[in-house]
Design a protein around this motif. Structure first.
Motif, mmCIF file in Angstrom:
data_model
loop_
_atom_site.group_PDB
_atom_site.id
_atom_site.type_symbol
_atom_site.label_atom_id
_atom_site.label_comp_id
_atom_site.label_asym_id
_atom_site.label_seq_id
_atom_site.Cartn_x
_atom_site.Cartn_y
_atom_site.Cartn_z
ATOM 1 N N SER A 25 -9.361 -7.141 -7.595
ATOM 2 C CA SER A 25 -9.682 -6.469 -6.452
ATOM 3 C C SER A 25 -9.224 -6.853 -4.883
ATOM 4 C CB SER A 25 -10.731 -7.357 -6.426
ATOM 5 O OG SER A 25 -11.698 -8.392 -5.720
ATOM 6 N N ASP A 26 -8.704 -5.935 -4.018
ATOM 7 C CA ASP A 26 -8.228 -6.280 -2.661
ATOM 8 C C ASP A 26 -8.817 -7.640 -2.302
ATOM 9 O OD1 ASP A 26 -8.112 -4.962 0.666
ATOM 10 O OD2 ASP A 26 -5.962 -5.435 -1.409
ATOM 11 N N GLY A 27 -10.002 -8.338 -2.400
ATOM 12 C CA GLY A 27 -10.295 -9.125 -1.629
ATOM 13 C C GLY A 27 -10.207 -10.128 -1.642
ATOM 14 N N CYS A 28 -9.218 -10.887 -3.173
ATOM 15 C CA CYS A 28 -7.844 -11.967 -2.997
ATOM 16 C C CYS A 28 -6.519 -11.537 -3.698
ATOM 17 C CB CYS A 28 -8.883 -13.025 -3.582
ATOM 18 S SG CYS A 28 -9.578 -12.289 -5.148
ATOM 19 N N ASN A 29 -6.031 -10.584 -3.036
ATOM 20 C CA ASN A 29 -5.094 -10.408 -3.278
ATOM 21 C C ASN A 29 -3.265 -11.310 -2.613
ATOM 22 O OD1 ASN A 29 -2.955 -8.880 -4.471
ATOM 23 N ND2 ASN A 29 -3.540 -6.645 -3.284
ATOM 24 N N SER A 73 -6.734 5.064 -3.687
ATOM 25 C CA SER A 73 -6.981 4.092 -2.487
ATOM 26 C C SER A 73 -6.777 2.722 -2.748
ATOM 27 C CB SER A 73 -8.168 3.972 -1.652
ATOM 28 O OG SER A 73 -9.321 3.714 -2.776
ATOM 29 N N ILE A 74 -6.555 1.278 -1.788
ATOM 30 C CA ILE A 74 -6.343 0.307 -1.995
ATOM 31 C C ILE A 74 -6.828 0.051 -3.324
ATOM 32 C CG2 ILE A 74 -5.934 -2.024 -1.143
ATOM 33 C CD1 ILE A 74 -5.337 -0.400 1.520
ATOM 34 N N GLY A 75 -6.622 -0.888 -3.954
ATOM 35 C CA GLY A 75 -7.586 -1.922 -4.942
ATOM 36 C C GLY A 75 -7.690 -0.268 -6.669
ATOM 37 N N ASP A 76 -7.090 0.072 -6.400
ATOM 38 C CA ASP A 76 -6.925 1.233 -7.463
ATOM 39 C C ASP A 76 -6.523 1.494 -8.280
ATOM 40 O OD1 ASP A 76 -9.214 2.734 -6.411
ATOM 41 O OD2 ASP A 76 -7.528 4.627 -5.781
ATOM 42 N N MET A 77 -6.714 0.902 -10.098
ATOM 43 C CA MET A 77 -5.537 0.292 -10.988
ATOM 44 C C MET A 77 -5.516 2.203 -11.205
ATOM 45 S SD MET A 77 -6.583 -2.248 -11.164
ATOM 46 C CE MET A 77 -5.514 -3.108 -12.563
ATOM 47 N N VAL A 78 -4.056 1.848 -11.798
ATOM 48 C CA VAL A 78 -3.073 3.391 -11.678
ATOM 49 C C VAL A 78 -2.360 2.784 -13.452
ATOM 50 C CG1 VAL A 78 -3.457 4.221 -10.001
ATOM 51 C CG2 VAL A 78 -0.916 2.661 -10.379
ATOM 52 N N ALA A 79 -1.784 4.122 -13.614
ATOM 53 C CA ALA A 79 -1.052 3.752 -14.954
ATOM 54 C C ALA A 79 0.554 3.734 -14.674
ATOM 55 C CB ALA A 79 -1.045 4.382 -16.247
ATOM 56 N N THR A 80 1.582 2.726 -14.692
ATOM 57 C CA THR A 80 2.508 3.847 -13.555
ATOM 58 C C THR A 80 4.230 3.900 -14.908
ATOM 59 O OG1 THR A 80 3.495 1.526 -13.634
ATOM 60 C CG2 THR A 80 2.255 2.331 -11.502
ATOM 61 N N MET A 90 -1.932 -2.581 -9.893
ATOM 62 C CA MET A 90 -3.151 -1.975 -8.249
ATOM 63 C C MET A 90 -2.120 -2.004 -7.715
ATOM 64 S SD MET A 90 -5.958 -4.563 -6.809
ATOM 65 C CE MET A 90 -4.136 -5.463 -5.843
ATOM 66 N N VAL A 91 -3.165 -0.886 -6.781
ATOM 67 C CA VAL A 91 -2.603 -0.017 -5.894
ATOM 68 C C VAL A 91 -3.030 -1.077 -4.237
ATOM 69 C CG1 VAL A 91 -2.231 1.895 -3.649
ATOM 70 C CG2 VAL A 91 -2.559 2.391 -6.248
ATOM 71 N N THR A 92 -1.768 -1.264 -3.770
ATOM 72 C CA THR A 92 -2.070 -2.694 -2.290
ATOM 73 C C THR A 92 -1.703 -1.493 -0.790
ATOM 74 O OG1 THR A 92 0.117 -3.174 -2.981
ATOM 75 C CG2 THR A 92 -1.242 -4.482 -4.117
ATOM 76 N N LEU A 93 -0.765 -0.167 -1.420
ATOM 77 C CA LEU A 93 -0.778 -0.145 0.086
ATOM 78 C C LEU A 93 -0.646 2.080 0.240
ATOM 79 C CD1 LEU A 93 -0.828 -0.691 3.048
ATOM 80 C CD2 LEU A 93 1.656 -0.819 2.760
ATOM 81 N N THR A 94 -1.170 2.858 0.797
ATOM 82 C CA THR A 94 -0.455 3.997 1.029
ATOM 83 C C THR A 94 -0.402 4.221 2.302
ATOM 84 O OG1 THR A 94 -3.058 4.155 1.011
ATOM 85 C CG2 THR A 94 -2.577 4.119 -1.227
ATOM 86 N N GLY A 95 0.401 5.967 2.522
ATOM 87 C CA GLY A 95 -0.157 5.864 3.761
ATOM 88 C C GLY A 95 1.826 5.946 4.400
ATOM 89 N N PRO A 96 1.744 5.909 5.698
ATOM 90 C CA PRO A 96 3.287 5.914 6.295
ATOM 91 C C PRO A 96 3.588 4.744 5.992
ATOM 92 C CG PRO A 96 1.179 6.142 7.705
ATOM 93 C CD PRO A 96 0.798 6.612 6.531
ATOM 94 N N ILE A 117 3.779 7.478 -11.012
ATOM 95 C CA ILE A 117 2.740 7.378 -10.986
ATOM 96 C C ILE A 117 1.727 8.265 -12.038
ATOM 97 C CG2 ILE A 117 -0.213 6.913 -10.737
ATOM 98 C CD1 ILE A 117 0.900 6.030 -8.004
ATOM 99 N N TYR A 118 1.239 8.223 -13.445
ATOM 100 C CA TYR A 118 1.109 9.144 -14.477
ATOM 101 C C TYR A 118 -0.473 9.423 -13.975
ATOM 102 C CZ TYR A 118 5.031 7.931 -17.248
ATOM 103 O OH TYR A 118 6.412 7.747 -17.977
ATOM 104 N N ARG A 119 -1.381 8.097 -13.602
ATOM 105 C CA ARG A 119 -2.736 8.918 -13.864
ATOM 106 C C ARG A 119 -3.702 7.400 -12.932
ATOM 107 N NH1 ARG A 119 -1.217 7.780 -18.965
ATOM 108 N NH2 ARG A 119 -2.094 6.090 -20.136
ATOM 109 N N LYS A 120 -4.570 7.799 -13.157
ATOM 110 C CA LYS A 120 -5.220 6.243 -13.123
ATOM 111 C C LYS A 120 -5.751 5.615 -13.874
ATOM 112 C CE LYS A 120 -8.212 7.369 -8.385
ATOM 113 N NZ LYS A 120 -9.396 7.633 -7.506
#
Length: 388
Positions: A25-29, A73-80, A90-96, A117-120
């Motif tokens: 989770s993003d609370g203790c990254n 969004s930040i915190g999503d688990m993805v298959a890469t 886990m996605v830790t940063l998106t955007g510019p 990234i293949y999928r969530k």
């Protein structure tokens, strides 16, 4: 640092991810980058940046292209994408801001070979990845035993499974080059997976494992520090710290990274100070600098014949005496200048509120004479009533 899934359950047992502050989770990254553009919308006609930052176990981060235009969004688990199979992160940063991070890490965002990234991640992917994570400690222990049997001068510090469980990366530290070809064969036969060996430095080992520093906080390298600058003993000398290896070394065995934090401030302050090897010529004798206090702007000098007797001078006074010495002039003595810096004696603490002594409990308790007299009088009256 902690989140709702890292808290304790009944009986003090850990619950949730059980990763002690490094959960998904993003609370203790670890090494989190604050997205200060998250609440701002893109200008009209501007397409969102198609790359994202994904964190894997501990501090390993990589950049991936969102070619499927997934809503992440930040915190999503993805298959890469991986070299063979797929990995879970886990996605830790998106955007510019990802473009800024890629430029900082010297990654080309226009590279067509950037992994995708293949999928969530589905629940099945997460369950399989979690089962692999649960086996890491046992495999690390077994791999260390194999390395000891082969008499290899190396330390296996961490094991990281790929998300699909087909490969494991073993991180190790070693003083010299190690021939681990037989080790790879034995581990592949024992574990039935593909093996990758990756050598890391002692600072990177401390970054991956984490811990608590002498300051009482989590290690900087495992929470926010990303670049390891060289630290020398000169940093400790400029800050007038004791050159004690036990106090200056961190958990990695190298000099602490925090020695560089305030070094620039000390260097700026020392620009106004006379050199440490400044010599002052007086009629009483030659004087040498013994100590410098940067915060108070004070230097202590002592005569060559009286090294134990120090005289406190301000940096302005030292420069004044040095200028006179350049003109072949000698001052009478250092005592004349030191007497100007003497501060009035401070009054000692006075107990004006009637506080009890701190050693009052050490004294034996005395019996009250008044209580004894009352007790004797009561006994006399009882005897008199019986005789009557």
């Amino acid at each position: 640092m902690g989140c709702s899934s890292c808290t304790t359950a009944t009986g003090g047992q850990p619950r949730g991810c059980k990763n002690n502050g490094t959960c998904g989770s993003d609370g203790c990254n670890k090494l989190t980058v604050f997205d200060w553009l998250s609440n701002m919308s893109l200008p009209a006609g501007e397409q969102p940046f198609d790359c994202v930052e994904v964190r894997f176990k501990n501090s390993r981060k990589e950049f991936f292209r969102n070619s499927e235009n997934l809503s992440l969004s930040i915190g999503d688990m993805v298959a890469t994408q991986a070299k063979a199979g797929h990995d879970i992160g886990m996605v830790t940063l998106t955007g510019p801001l990802v473009k800024v991070q890629m430029k900082k890490k010297k990654e080309d965002h226009t590279d067509p070979n950037l992994p995708k990234i293949y999928r969530k991640a589905t629940q099945k992917d997460i369950d399989k990845w979690q089962r692999c994570r649960d086996k890491e400690e046992e495999i690390k222990k077994r791999s260390r035993e194999i390395a000891i049997i082969l008499n290899l001068q190396m330390k296996i510090s961490d094991v990281e499974f790929q998300g699909d469980g087909s490969k494991a990366t073993f991180y190790y530290t070693a003083e010299e080059r190690v021939d681990f070809r037989q080790l790879i064969k034995d581990m592949a036969k024992a574990f039935g997976i593909r093996i990758e060996m990756r050598q890391i430095g002692y600072r990177q080992e401390a970054q991956r494992l984490g811990g608590i520093g002498s300051c009482g906080r989590e290690l900087c390298c495992s929470t926010w520090l990303t670049d390891f600058r060289s630290v020398s003993t000169a940093a400790a000398r400029y800050q007038q710290l004791s050159l004690n290896p036990l106090k200056l070394a961190g958990q990695c065995g190298k000099l602490k990274c925090c020695l560089n934090y305030e070094l620039d401030v000390y260097m700026d302050a020392l620009k106004d100070f006379p050199a440490q090897d400044t010599k002052l010529f007086t009629e009483k004798g030659l004087a040498f600098c013994q100590k410098t206090d940067i915060f108070k702007g004070t230097l202590w000098f002592s005569y060559k014949d009286e090294p134990a007797n120090w005289h406190a001078l301000t940096k302005e006074q030292v420069r004044e005496i040095a200028e006179k010495n350049k003109k072949k002039e000698k001052v009478a003595s250092l005592e004349e200048y030191a007497s100007e810096n003497e501060s009035p004696a401070e009054t000692a603490f006075e107990n004006v509120v009637g506080q009890d002594s701190l050693t009052r409990f050490d004294r034996p308790k005395r019996k009250s004479k008044r209580r004894n007299n009352k007790k004797k009088g009561r006994n006399n009256r009882n005897k008199a009533s019986k005789n009557a």
